[in-house]
Scaffold this active site. Structure first.
Site, PDB file in Angstrom:
ATOM      1  N   HIS A  31      33.878  71.554  57.400  1.00 22.65           N
ATOM      2  CA  HIS A  31      34.592  72.620  57.734  1.00 22.65           C
ATOM      3  C   HIS A  31      33.975  74.011  57.125  1.00 22.65           C
ATOM      4  CE1 HIS A  31      37.223  71.685  54.304  1.00 22.65           C
ATOM      5  NE2 HIS A  31      36.960  72.454  53.840  1.00 22.65           N
ATOM      6  N   ALA A  32      34.255  75.014  57.044  1.00 24.63           N
ATOM      7  CA  ALA A  32      33.959  76.700  56.976  1.00 24.63           C
ATOM      8  C   ALA A  32      35.106  76.859  56.838  1.00 24.63           C
ATOM      9  CB  ALA A  32      33.284  76.855  57.242  1.00 24.63           C
TER      10      ALA A  32
END
Length: 144
Positions: A61-62
């Site tokens: 994820h970011a």
């Protein structure tokens, strides 16, 4: 707030930083110290990953606004980082060096050695709305 988030759509892998954690050497062992001058954000959340199987990965994820500082307290692991255009693999294996990850960078943590512990210092409390969990959505966030 949208203006604040917008600034992180342009972050690059060059914005990442390996930071040496100050340590005090002693014949009885080393003492590492993280104080407010060490990392560029106020710590609002601390968590750690452990007992991660060597063939598993974490992350994927970011974040839109969250800063993270990853420290290998024990053992080693690799952090695969992407900014939408470039990719870098960073090996972490010394407890006196941490990786500062800025918002707007995709991360995957992998290749955990046996007994490894990854300590994460975060700039804010958990907020699901800050996560980008789909890589195609991440690319849209980055304008790519």
């Amino acid at each position: 707030m949208e203006t604040f988030i917008k600034q992180y759509t342009t972050t690059k892998l060059t914005d990442l930083e390996l930071i040496e954690i100050p340590k005090i050497k002693d014949s009885r062992g080393n003492l590492a110290v993280i104080e407010k001058e060490c990392i560029p954000f106020e710590i609002k959340r601390v968590y750690y990953l452990y007992d991660v199987p060597s063939d598993a990965f974490r992350g994927g994820h970011a974040h839109k606004e969250l800063f993270q500082f990853l420290i290998p307290l024990s053992g080693s692991f690799e952090v695969r980082l992407k900014d939408g255009e470039e990719e870098r693999l960073v090996s972490l294996n010394k407890p006196d060096k941490g990786l500062l990850i800025t918002p707007g960078i995709w991360r995957e943590i992998e290749n955990f050695s046996s007994g490894s512990v990854c300590l994460v210092l975060a700039s804010d409390v958990y907020d699901e709305a800050d996560y980008i969990r789909n890589f195609d959505e991440f690319l849209l966030f980055k304008g790519l």
